[in-house]
Motif scaffolding. Structure first.
Motif, PDB file in Angstrom:
ATOM      1  N   GLU A 200      38.683  75.683  37.775  1.00 20.43           N
ATOM      2  CA  GLU A 200      37.392  75.092  38.112  1.00 20.43           C
ATOM      3  C   GLU A 200      37.091  75.241  39.603  1.00 20.43           C
ATOM      4  O   GLU A 200      36.719  74.295  40.307  1.00 20.43           O
ATOM      5  N   GLU A 201      37.246  76.478  40.068  1.00 18.73           N
ATOM      6  CA  GLU A 201      36.855  76.857  41.433  1.00 18.73           C
ATOM      7  C   GLU A 201      35.838  77.992  41.313  1.00 18.73           C
ATOM      8  O   GLU A 201      36.110  79.147  41.666  1.00 18.73           O
ATOM      9  N   PRO A 202      34.622  77.685  40.788  1.00 29.44           N
ATOM     10  CA  PRO A 202      33.668  78.753  40.470  1.00 29.44           C
ATOM     11  C   PRO A 202      33.170  79.550  41.668  1.00 29.44           C
ATOM     12  O   PRO A 202      32.822  80.720  41.525  1.00 29.44           O
ATOM     13  N   VAL A 203      33.123  78.944  42.843  1.00 30.85           N
ATOM     14  CA  VAL A 203      32.643  79.674  44.023  1.00 30.85           C
ATOM     15  C   VAL A 203      33.640  80.767  44.403  1.00 30.85           C
ATOM     16  O   VAL A 203      33.268  81.927  44.636  1.00 30.85           O
ATOM     17  N   LEU A 204      34.930  80.399  44.467  1.00 28.77           N
ATOM     18  CA  LEU A 204      35.968  81.404  44.735  1.00 28.77           C
ATOM     19  C   LEU A 204      35.980  82.468  43.650  1.00 28.77           C
ATOM     20  O   LEU A 204      36.135  83.663  43.918  1.00 28.77           O
ATOM     21  N   SER A 205      35.814  82.030  42.413  1.00 26.82           N
ATOM     22  CA  SER A 205      35.789  82.972  41.300  1.00 26.82           C
ATOM     23  C   SER A 205      34.659  83.983  41.461  1.00 26.82           C
ATOM     24  O   SER A 205      34.855  85.188  41.259  1.00 26.82           O
ATOM     25  N   ASN A 206      33.475  83.508  41.817  1.00 27.64           N
ATOM     26  CA  ASN A 206      32.337  84.418  41.976  1.00 27.64           C
ATOM     27  C   ASN A 206      32.589  85.464  43.067  1.00 27.64           C
ATOM     28  O   ASN A 206      32.169  86.615  42.954  1.00 27.64           O
ATOM     29  N   ARG A 379      41.769  71.787  35.466  1.00 21.44           N
ATOM     30  CA  ARG A 379      40.935  70.727  36.031  1.00 21.44           C
ATOM     31  C   ARG A 379      39.781  70.338  35.108  1.00 21.44           C
ATOM     32  O   ARG A 379      39.364  69.181  35.083  1.00 21.44           O
ATOM     33  N   HIS A 380      39.244  71.301  34.365  1.00 17.15           N
ATOM     34  CA  HIS A 380      38.095  70.997  33.505  1.00 17.15           C
ATOM     35  C   HIS A 380      38.476  69.965  32.451  1.00 17.15           C
ATOM     36  O   HIS A 380      37.762  68.969  32.247  1.00 17.15           O
ATOM     37  N   THR A 381      39.604  70.182  31.781  1.00 18.98           N
ATOM     38  CA  THR A 381      40.062  69.238  30.760  1.00 18.98           C
ATOM     39  C   THR A 381      40.471  67.914  31.393  1.00 18.98           C
ATOM     40  O   THR A 381      40.227  66.839  30.830  1.00 18.98           O
ATOM     41  N   LEU A 401      40.032  48.973  35.148  1.00 20.72           N
ATOM     42  CA  LEU A 401      40.702  50.218  34.749  1.00 20.72           C
ATOM     43  C   LEU A 401      39.685  51.347  34.587  1.00 20.72           C
ATOM     44  O   LEU A 401      39.944  52.494  34.954  1.00 20.72           O
ATOM     45  N   SER A 402      38.508  50.993  34.062  1.00 24.52           N
ATOM     46  CA  SER A 402      37.444  51.989  33.929  1.00 24.52           C
ATOM     47  C   SER A 402      37.055  52.539  35.291  1.00 24.52           C
ATOM     48  O   SER A 402      36.887  53.762  35.471  1.00 24.52           O
ATOM     49  N   SER A 403      36.915  51.655  36.265  1.00 26.06           N
ATOM     50  CA  SER A 403      36.544  52.074  37.617  1.00 26.06           C
ATOM     51  C   SER A 403      37.584  53.019  38.203  1.00 26.06           C
ATOM     52  O   SER A 403      37.245  53.993  38.888  1.00 26.06           O
ATOM     53  N   TYR A 404      38.859  52.731  37.919  1.00 25.63           N
ATOM     54  CA  TYR A 404      39.945  53.583  38.431  1.00 25.63           C
ATOM     55  C   TYR A 404      39.774  55.021  37.941  1.00 25.63           C
ATOM     56  O   TYR A 404      39.887  55.979  38.724  1.00 25.63           O
ATOM     57  N   TYR A 405      39.474  55.201  36.649  1.00 25.02           N
ATOM     58  CA  TYR A 405      39.353  56.556  36.104  1.00 25.02           C
ATOM     59  C   TYR A 405      38.094  57.254  36.593  1.00 25.02           C
ATOM     60  O   TYR A 405      38.101  58.479  36.814  1.00 25.02           O
ATOM     61  N   PHE A 406      37.030  56.507  36.796  1.00 23.20           N
ATOM     62  CA  PHE A 406      35.840  57.123  37.380  1.00 23.20           C
ATOM     63  C   PHE A 406      36.099  57.570  38.820  1.00 23.20           C
ATOM     64  O   PHE A 406      35.579  58.597  39.269  1.00 23.20           O
ATOM     65  N   GLN A 407      36.928  56.811  39.547  1.00 19.95           N
ATOM     66  CA  GLN A 407      37.302  57.208  40.904  1.00 19.95           C
ATOM     67  C   GLN A 407      38.135  58.503  40.879  1.00 19.95           C
ATOM     68  O   GLN A 407      37.948  59.389  41.720  1.00 19.95           O
ATOM     69  N   GLN A 408      39.057  58.588  39.905  1.00 19.05           N
ATOM     70  CA  GLN A 408      39.871  59.809  39.775  1.00 19.05           C
ATOM     71  C   GLN A 408      38.975  61.001  39.437  1.00 19.05           C
ATOM     72  O   GLN A 408      39.181  62.109  39.951  1.00 19.05           O
ATOM     73  N   LEU A 409      37.979  60.769  38.590  1.00 17.20           N
ATOM     74  CA  LEU A 409      37.028  61.828  38.253  1.00 17.20           C
ATOM     75  C   LEU A 409      36.271  62.275  39.497  1.00 17.20           C
ATOM     76  O   LEU A 409      36.089  63.495  39.714  1.00 17.20           O
ATOM     77  N   ALA A 410      35.859  61.329  40.319  1.00 17.57           N
ATOM     78  CA  ALA A 410      35.118  61.681  41.545  1.00 17.57           C
ATOM     79  C   ALA A 410      35.992  62.508  42.490  1.00 17.57           C
ATOM     80  O   ALA A 410      35.511  63.470  43.096  1.00 17.57           O
ATOM     81  N   GLU A 412      38.448  64.519  41.653  1.00 14.13           N
ATOM     82  CA  GLU A 412      38.604  65.879  41.099  1.00 14.13           C
ATOM     83  C   GLU A 412      37.340  66.701  41.239  1.00 14.13           C
ATOM     84  O   GLU A 412      37.385  67.928  41.218  1.00 14.13           O
ATOM     85  N   SER A 413      36.206  66.022  41.369  1.00 16.13           N
ATOM     86  CA  SER A 413      34.936  66.728  41.417  1.00 16.13           C
ATOM     87  C   SER A 413      34.541  67.161  42.812  1.00 16.13           C
ATOM     88  O   SER A 413      33.558  67.879  42.998  1.00 16.13           O
ATOM     89  N   ILE A 414      35.308  66.722  43.809  1.00 15.87           N
ATOM     90  CA  ILE A 414      34.999  67.060  45.204  1.00 15.87           C
ATOM     91  C   ILE A 414      35.302  68.548  45.462  1.00 15.87           C
ATOM     92  O   ILE A 414      36.354  69.031  45.086  1.00 15.87           O
TER      93      ILE A 414
END
Length: 414
Positions: A200-206, A379-381, A401-410, A412-414
């Motif tokens: 999930e590094e599309p810019v480098l991939s391109n 990373r996508h999964t 606990l929900s907030s914790y996983y949303f933080q982890q998602l954020a 990974e999305s950086i």
């Protein structure tokens, strides 16, 4: 220099002769034993007599290390890289009949490496089940271009094993050798691009995909140009630039001569289905994924489409159809031992059964799937799992606990 003793011993064993049987009328048993052990160099007449009795062509002995054999092995590599598997099969069968233990170690290792590449690219279970250490241990035999091939092929293996984090290291090592020795191989740049997509590094991939595409255009290699367009489509899907993704993917679907292969068509339709899944246009995704499943020949390819179509039916609340595709996918994933798809199917099964927010699933996610996905670089999964956990736990009012996983998602999305 050819190992005459190994040559004689190989054919003697193959013919079912004892040393006594072979030596009779030619030389003493002890003399034959010394030949096989490499402690003496026999005369030309003795060699000819032994070869005649063994029906072992003398020409094989004197030409076993000629350059043609190395060239034939390299030509097999090129056939595999171009996905010309019918000719590759014929070439591989011919080479396998020629290669024997009396060849020099470098030749043996080079053949074993390209044989491994053939088995991996033709998705034969023998390649995925053999101890990879046997291939790693051959590294010292390779220098220059063969070391380049070693790194490239190991990278391909780890991509097939869904280990992009390991694959990228081998591909980057191959790239360094490519530059150092002024080699040209657009396929490596495509593999780098495909691996960065998996991470999930599309810019480098391109970036790498553009380099590969330009070199493939110079070679008029249309199937690989098509692969690059598909990869651009996937990358723009990951970037949520869906109109650009559509332009690339549908341009290929409507074009000739790029669409000249059933496998290419199946792969393209799978990725159009993936694009519509990412757009959450589930009904549009399903017919493309169904076409892909019917066209793919390999279980490896079918499995990814089974997962996506099961996912589409789940979000359409067509639970019976979703369960049917999950079950078919589970049968294949067990057969080919695809850990990533096992993970994805388990997550989807938990969604279907409304188990995602249960403590047993959260515990398994924390102890098994999150560490695995982090380690291999999927990373996508991983992001999808964080999102599903966050949403499900929020519905159960487990906000901390929900907030914790949303933080982890954020993160990974950086």
């Amino acid at each position: 220099m050819t190992n005459i003793g190994a040559f004689i011993q190989y054919y003697r064993t193959k013919s079912g002769f004892t040393q006594k049987d072979l030596a009779n009328g030619i030389c003493s048993i002890s003399y034959l034993s010394k030949i096989e052990n490499g402690t003496i160099e026999p005369s030309h007449d003795v060699i000819m007599s032994l070869c005649d009795k063994l029906d072992a062509p003398y020409e094989d002995l004197i030409s076993v290390e000629n350059e043609d054999l190395h060239d034939d092995i390299y030509n097999l590599y090129k056939l595999i890289t171009k996905k010309n598997f019918n000719e590759a099969k014929s070439s591989y069968t011919h080479l396998k009949s020629m290669i024997t233990p009396f060849h020099q170690l470098q030749t043996l290792h080079f053949f074993r490496l390209i044989e491994f590449y053939y088995l991996v690219e033709t998705k034969q279970e023998d390649a995925m089940n053999q101890p990879i250490e046997q291939i790693h241990n051959m590294k010292e035999s390779f220098t220059g271009e063969t070391l380049y091939l070693f790194n490239k092929i190991l990278g391909v293996y780890y991509i097939h094993c869904a280990y992009p984090n390991k694959a990228i290291n081998y591909f980057k090592d191959a790239e360094r050798i490519l530059v150092e020795y002024s080699l040209k191989d657009p396929d490596l740049y495509y593999l780098l691009a495909a691996t960065y997509t998996r991470m999930e590094e599309p810019v480098l991939s391109n970036h790498y995909c553009q380099v590969a595409k330009e070199q493939f255009i110079g070679e008029f290699f249309y199937p690989k140009i098509t692969d690059c367009y598909v990869l651009f489509g996937i990358n723009y899907t990951l970037l949520k630039e869906f109109e650009l993704a559509k332009q690339y993917l549908f341009q290929i679907l409507d074009s000739r001569p790029m669409m000249d292969s059933e496998l290419v068509t199946a792969n393209l339709k799978h990725n159009i289905g993936f694009m519509y899944c990412e757009m959450r246009e589930w009904k549009k995704a399903i017919p493309y994924l169904e076409d892909a499943i019917h066209s793919f020949k390999s279980f490896y390819e079918k499995l990814h489409s089974y997962h996506l179509i099961a996912k589409a039916h789940y979000y359409l609340q067509e639970i019976e159809q979703s369960v049917s595709y999950i079950e078919q996918g589970e049968v294949i994933s067990k057969r080919i031992n695809d850990v990533k798809l096992k993970c994805q199917l388990e997550i989807l099964t938990a969604q279907v059964n409304n188990e995602v927010g249960e403590s047993s699933f959260v515990e398994k996610a924390e102890n098994k799937w999150i560490p695995y996905l982090t380690e291999v670089g999927e990373r996508h999964t991983l992001k999808e799992l964080y999102r599903i956990l966050g949403e499900s736990l929020k519905e159960r009012e487990l906000y901390k606990l929900s907030s914790y996983y949303f933080q982890q998602l954020a993160k990974e999305s950086i």
